[in-house]
Design an enzyme around this catalytic site. Structure first.
Site, PDB file in Angstrom:
ATOM      1  N   THR A 131       0.563  -1.073   0.514  1.00  0.00           N
ATOM      2  CA  THR A 131      -0.119  -0.171   0.086  1.00  0.00           C
ATOM      3  C   THR A 131       0.722   1.252  -0.033  1.00  0.00           C
ATOM      4  OG1 THR A 131      -1.173   1.268   1.400  1.00  0.00           O
ATOM      5  CG2 THR A 131      -0.101  -0.542   2.715  1.00  0.00           C
ATOM      6  N   ASP A 132       0.213   2.213  -0.679  1.00  0.00           N
ATOM      7  CA  ASP A 132       0.538   3.371  -0.395  1.00  0.00           C
ATOM      8  C   ASP A 132       1.041   3.898   1.188  1.00  0.00           C
ATOM      9  OD1 ASP A 132      -1.666   4.301   0.331  1.00  0.00           O
ATOM     10  OD2 ASP A 132      -1.483   6.311  -1.197  1.00  0.00           O
ATOM     11  N   GLU A 133       0.169   3.554   2.005  1.00  0.00           N
ATOM     12  CA  GLU A 133       0.443   4.387   3.225  1.00  0.00           C
ATOM     13  C   GLU A 133       1.974   3.853   3.934  1.00  0.00           C
ATOM     14  OE1 GLU A 133      -2.799   3.375   6.316  1.00  0.00           O
ATOM     15  OE2 GLU A 133      -4.363   3.504   4.464  1.00  0.00           O
ATOM     16  N   TYR A 155      -1.131  -0.238  11.121  1.00  0.00           N
ATOM     17  CA  TYR A 155      -1.477  -1.057   9.795  1.00  0.00           C
ATOM     18  C   TYR A 155      -0.596  -0.746   8.745  1.00  0.00           C
ATOM     19  CZ  TYR A 155      -3.394  -1.597   5.033  1.00  0.00           C
ATOM     20  OH  TYR A 155      -3.422  -1.335   3.746  1.00  0.00           O
ATOM     21  N   LYS A 159       2.400  -3.671   7.365  1.00  0.00           N
ATOM     22  CA  LYS A 159       2.870  -2.940   6.173  1.00  0.00           C
ATOM     23  C   LYS A 159       4.268  -3.427   5.600  1.00  0.00           C
ATOM     24  CE  LYS A 159      -0.157  -4.055   3.173  1.00  0.00           C
ATOM     25  NZ  LYS A 159      -0.505  -5.303   2.661  1.00  0.00           N
ATOM     26  N   ASN A 184      -5.717   4.154  -2.609  1.00  0.00           N
ATOM     27  CA  ASN A 184      -7.985   3.888  -1.874  1.00  0.00           C
ATOM     28  C   ASN A 184      -7.895   3.429  -3.303  1.00  0.00           C
ATOM     29  OD1 ASN A 184      -6.479   6.249  -0.510  1.00  0.00           O
ATOM     30  ND2 ASN A 184      -7.829   5.913   0.730  1.00  0.00           N
ATOM     31  N   TYR A 212     -14.440  12.590   9.149  1.00  0.00           N
ATOM     32  CA  TYR A 212     -13.358  12.926  10.197  1.00  0.00           C
ATOM     33  C   TYR A 212     -12.950  13.838  10.407  1.00  0.00           C
ATOM     34  CZ  TYR A 212     -12.889   6.873  10.652  1.00  0.00           C
ATOM     35  OH  TYR A 212     -13.735   6.687  10.711  1.00  0.00           O
TER      36      TYR A 212
HETATM   37  P1  NAD Z   1      -9.679  -6.825   2.917  1.00  0.00           P
HETATM   38  O1  NAD Z   1     -10.107  -6.529   4.129  1.00  0.00           O
HETATM   39  O2  NAD Z   1     -11.216  -6.899   1.714  1.00  0.00           O
HETATM   40  O3  NAD Z   1      -9.927  -8.484   2.919  1.00  0.00           O
HETATM   41  C1  NAD Z   1      -8.315  -9.256   3.215  1.00  0.00           C
HETATM   42  C2  NAD Z   1      -8.732 -10.933   2.870  1.00  0.00           C
HETATM   43  O4  NAD Z   1      -7.614 -11.096   3.572  1.00  0.00           O
HETATM   44  C3  NAD Z   1     -10.443 -10.955   3.470  1.00  0.00           C
HETATM   45  O5  NAD Z   1     -10.822 -12.158   3.086  1.00  0.00           O
HETATM   46  C4  NAD Z   1      -9.890 -12.208   5.117  1.00  0.00           C
HETATM   47  O6  NAD Z   1     -10.436 -12.822   5.337  1.00  0.00           O
HETATM   48  C5  NAD Z   1      -8.398 -12.521   4.369  1.00  0.00           C
HETATM   49  N1  NAD Z   1      -7.438 -12.985   5.211  1.00  0.00           N
HETATM   50  C6  NAD Z   1      -7.324 -11.862   6.141  1.00  0.00           C
HETATM   51  N2  NAD Z   1      -6.448 -12.504   7.055  1.00  0.00           N
HETATM   52  C7  NAD Z   1      -6.183 -13.415   6.573  1.00  0.00           C
HETATM   53  C8  NAD Z   1      -5.110 -14.860   7.102  1.00  0.00           C
HETATM   54  N3  NAD Z   1      -4.168 -14.681   8.562  1.00  0.00           N
HETATM   55  N4  NAD Z   1      -5.420 -15.299   6.143  1.00  0.00           N
HETATM   56  C9  NAD Z   1      -5.670 -15.451   5.235  1.00  0.00           C
HETATM   57  N5  NAD Z   1      -6.709 -14.895   4.718  1.00  0.00           N
HETATM   58  C10 NAD Z   1      -6.667 -13.495   5.527  1.00  0.00           C
HETATM   59  O7  NAD Z   1      -8.939  -5.991   1.830  1.00  0.00           O
HETATM   60  P2  NAD Z   1      -8.619  -5.569   0.356  1.00  0.00           P
HETATM   61  O8  NAD Z   1      -8.982  -3.839   0.786  1.00  0.00           O
HETATM   62  O9  NAD Z   1      -9.063  -6.438  -0.386  1.00  0.00           O
HETATM   63  O10 NAD Z   1      -6.724  -5.891   0.845  1.00  0.00           O
HETATM   64  C11 NAD Z   1      -6.216  -6.652  -0.179  1.00  0.00           C
HETATM   65  C12 NAD Z   1      -4.493  -6.057   0.031  1.00  0.00           C
HETATM   66  O11 NAD Z   1      -4.571  -4.714  -1.012  1.00  0.00           O
HETATM   67  C13 NAD Z   1      -4.496  -5.550   1.033  1.00  0.00           C
HETATM   68  O12 NAD Z   1      -2.322  -5.660   1.534  1.00  0.00           O
HETATM   69  C14 NAD Z   1      -3.991  -4.234   1.531  1.00  0.00           C
HETATM   70  O13 NAD Z   1      -3.097  -3.820   2.522  1.00  0.00           O
HETATM   71  C15 NAD Z   1      -3.531  -3.778  -0.092  1.00  0.00           C
HETATM   72  N6  NAD Z   1      -4.883  -2.737  -0.376  1.00  0.00           N
HETATM   73  C16 NAD Z   1      -6.022  -2.398  -0.489  1.00  0.00           C
HETATM   74  C17 NAD Z   1      -5.981  -1.169  -0.310  1.00  0.00           C
HETATM   75  C18 NAD Z   1      -7.853  -0.694  -0.186  1.00  0.00           C
HETATM   76  O14 NAD Z   1      -7.706   0.931  -0.939  1.00  0.00           O
HETATM   77  N7  NAD Z   1      -8.570  -1.598  -0.053  1.00  0.00           N
HETATM   78  C19 NAD Z   1      -4.771  -0.254  -1.237  1.00  0.00           C
HETATM   79  C20 NAD Z   1      -3.854  -0.527  -1.111  1.00  0.00           C
HETATM   80  C21 NAD Z   1      -3.644  -1.460  -1.278  1.00  0.00           C
HETATM   81  O1  DAU Z   2      -4.604   4.091   0.552  1.00  0.00           O
HETATM   82  C1  DAU Z   2      -4.398   2.791   0.298  1.00  0.00           C
HETATM   83  C2  DAU Z   2      -4.783   2.295   1.480  1.00  0.00           C
HETATM   84  O2  DAU Z   2      -6.261   2.728   1.570  1.00  0.00           O
HETATM   85  C3  DAU Z   2      -5.115   0.840   2.144  1.00  0.00           C
HETATM   86  O3  DAU Z   2      -3.762   0.513   2.472  1.00  0.00           O
HETATM   87  C4  DAU Z   2      -6.595   0.286   2.630  1.00  0.00           C
HETATM   88  O4  DAU Z   2      -6.164  -0.822   3.247  1.00  0.00           O
HETATM   89  C5  DAU Z   2      -7.470   1.308   2.361  1.00  0.00           C
HETATM   90  O5  DAU Z   2      -8.222   0.583   4.036  1.00  0.00           O
HETATM   91  C6  DAU Z   2      -7.139   2.809   2.458  1.00  0.00           C
HETATM   92  O6  DAU Z   2      -7.213   3.381   3.869  1.00  0.00           O
HETATM   93  P1  DAU Z   2      -7.815   4.691   4.512  1.00  0.00           P
HETATM   94  O7  DAU Z   2      -7.790   4.718   5.856  1.00  0.00           O
HETATM   95  O8  DAU Z   2      -7.364   5.983   3.395  1.00  0.00           O
HETATM   96  O9  DAU Z   2      -8.704   4.617   3.332  1.00  0.00           O
HETATM   97  P2  DAU Z   2     -10.099   4.565   4.421  1.00  0.00           P
HETATM   98  O10 DAU Z   2     -11.871   4.002   3.712  1.00  0.00           O
HETATM   99  O11 DAU Z   2     -11.075   3.632   6.176  1.00  0.00           O
HETATM  100  O12 DAU Z   2     -10.626   6.295   4.782  1.00  0.00           O
HETATM  101  C7  DAU Z   2     -10.418   6.725   4.192  1.00  0.00           C
HETATM  102  C8  DAU Z   2     -10.528   8.602   4.339  1.00  0.00           C
HETATM  103  O13 DAU Z   2     -11.766   8.416   5.174  1.00  0.00           O
HETATM  104  C9  DAU Z   2      -9.426   8.556   5.243  1.00  0.00           C
HETATM  105  O14 DAU Z   2      -8.630  10.290   5.554  1.00  0.00           O
HETATM  106  C10 DAU Z   2     -10.144   8.764   6.714  1.00  0.00           C
HETATM  107  C11 DAU Z   2     -11.608   9.073   6.253  1.00  0.00           C
HETATM  108  N1  DAU Z   2     -12.438   8.284   6.916  1.00  0.00           N
HETATM  109  C12 DAU Z   2     -12.914   6.918   6.964  1.00  0.00           C
HETATM  110  C13 DAU Z   2     -13.618   6.421   7.259  1.00  0.00           C
HETATM  111  C14 DAU Z   2     -14.470   4.750   7.557  1.00  0.00           C
HETATM  112  C15 DAU Z   2     -14.311   9.434   7.299  1.00  0.00           C
HETATM  113  O15 DAU Z   2     -13.364  10.983   7.315  1.00  0.00           O
HETATM  114  N2  DAU Z   2     -15.206   8.279   7.669  1.00  0.00           N
HETATM  115  C16 DAU Z   2     -15.405   7.187   7.751  1.00  0.00           C
HETATM  116  O16 DAU Z   2     -15.963   6.977   8.558  1.00  0.00           O
END
Ligand code: NAD
Ligand code: DAU
Length: 348
Positions: A131-133, A155, A159, A184, A212
């Protein structure tokens, strides 16, 4: 040439969409999913895939945790796997602030177990989805692959820890690991705790949405299928040992995105409820992903933000059975109460 890809975390948001991408774009590939089915993983997320590959051997699901050495090595002994794509993770910042331990288990130790298994079983390539985080906040400029790692939440730190395991495995053992860092994501099948699916599902029900702070934080958005095409591009064309940013040049403030959702769902501004920022100092102000390295190799995102957002909102309107089953669960409601209860009270 036919290949078998093990997608860990394939019952989650990005993992399941990556399975769809592979089954559609590589008709001769097999996909195997290993997923622990945590709160964020759902078999209903894979139902359309199970149906589409019915009576073929192109898709198989195994329950299990990536940090379970016996499960991972057993699977790799019984199945011939060419590539591993690791999408398994604890992925939500807010939950990591409440309970960081499981993040370290899955996002650091689990990655180590997968890398170790890839080495033992001679896996051709293992791609770790990051992730970019890991870069922290971009107060100025953009994140390039050379930017320093400065994670700000448990988190993001987990990562970064997983990535460092990957780096060390490449250096010490020559493990063919590639890492991607994306911003995101949004799209179908995203668990309704992240900003977009959380707000969309609440606005469908005319409930208040907790923004937030001032809502001026900037996120760099990408449609999930563009992320998946980027992962697939790096898996096939990247150089092992290297890191690749994936991004679509789409910075928006949370307030802008929220206003767009109100427009798309025809809901009033009064449904926005600004709340004191629950992330405090750990809330990154801005993400900005420079993906020019991947673009220079020939990859391009193809889904413009506005149309993809409209399509995503429509998906949640049309797939209410999928998310209503999740939001009705006691564990989902308990998390809402614990995290948002103090701010939303009766509006929860
Ligand atoms: P998600 O939470 O929707 O899905 C995670 C999946 O992993 C679920 O199906 C869960 O059951 C499974 N899981 C959790 N712990 C596990 C374990 N110990 N063993 C096997 N399976 C397990 O997450 P996502 O949003 O699909 O993210 C997937 C990947 O992409 C993550 O590594 C996250 O850091 C990365 N990522 C997400 C975003 C985003 O915006 N969602 C952006 C950049 C990177
Ligand atoms: O940038 C990549 C990341 O993006 C991934 O690595 C993470 O898995 C993914 O969850 C996401 O992280 P963020 O923390 O940026 O995503 P989230 O959707 O939780 O929040 C996005 C923005 O919105 C953040 O600035 C917080 C704000 N927010 C979030 C929630 C859930 C609110 O203002 N209200 C809310 O209820």
């Amino acid at each position: 040439m036919s290949k078998t890809i093990l997608v860990t975390g394939g019952a989650g948001f990005i993992g399941s969409n990556y399975c769809r991408y592979v089954l559609q774009h590589h008709p001769d590939y097999r996909v195997i999913v290993l997923d622990a089915l945590t709160y964020a993983g759902n078999l209903s997320t894979l139902a359309d895939i199970q149906q589409s590959v019915d009576r073929t051997d192109r898709f198989r699901f195994y329950p299990g945790r990536i940090q379970d050495e016996t499960v991972v090595n057993g699977l790799l002994r019984s199945e011939r796997v060419d590539y591993i794509v690791n999408c398994a993770a604890e992925s939500h910042n807010d939950r990591s602030l409440l309970e960081p331990g499981s993040f370290i288990q899955t996002d650091v130790y689990g990655v180590f177990i997968l890398l170790d298994a890839a080495k033992r079983h001679g896996i051709e390539r293992i791609l770790h989805v990051s992730t970019d985080e890991v870069y922290g906040t971009a107060d100025t400029g953009r994140f390039t692959e050379q930017s320093p790692l400065a994670p700000n939440t448990p988190y993001a730190a987990s990562k970064a820890g997983g990535e460092l395991q990957a780096r060390a495995h490449r250096v010490a053992y020559g493990t063919p690991v590639l890492v991607t860092r994306c911003g995101n994501n949004f799209g179908p099948y995203q668990y309704p705790e992240k900003l977009l699916p959380f707000f969309i599902t609440r606005l469908i029900d005319r409930k208040k949405v907790p923004l937030y702070g001032t809502g001026e934080q900037v996120r760099d958005w990408i449609f999930v299928m563009d992320h998946c095409s980027g992962i697939d591009f790096v898996l096939h064309h990247g150089t092992p040992g290297e890191v690749y940013n994936i991004g679509a040049d789409c910075e928006r403030t949370n307030l802008e995105v929220t206003h767009r959702l109100l427009q798309l769902l025809d809901r009033p501004e009064t449904l926005i409820r600004p709340i004191p920022d629950p992330r405090g100092a750990a809330h990154d102000r801005r993400y900005s992903v420079d993906a020019s390295r991947l673009r220079s190799l020939g990859w391009r995102p193809t889904h413009p933000f506005d149309t993809a957002l409209e399509q995503t909102v429509r998906w949640y309107v049309e797939h209410q059975t999928w998310w209503r089953e999740i939001v009705a669960r006691p564990d989902y409601q308990a998390f809402l109460q614990r995290f948002y209860g103090p701010y939303l009270g009766e509006d929860l």
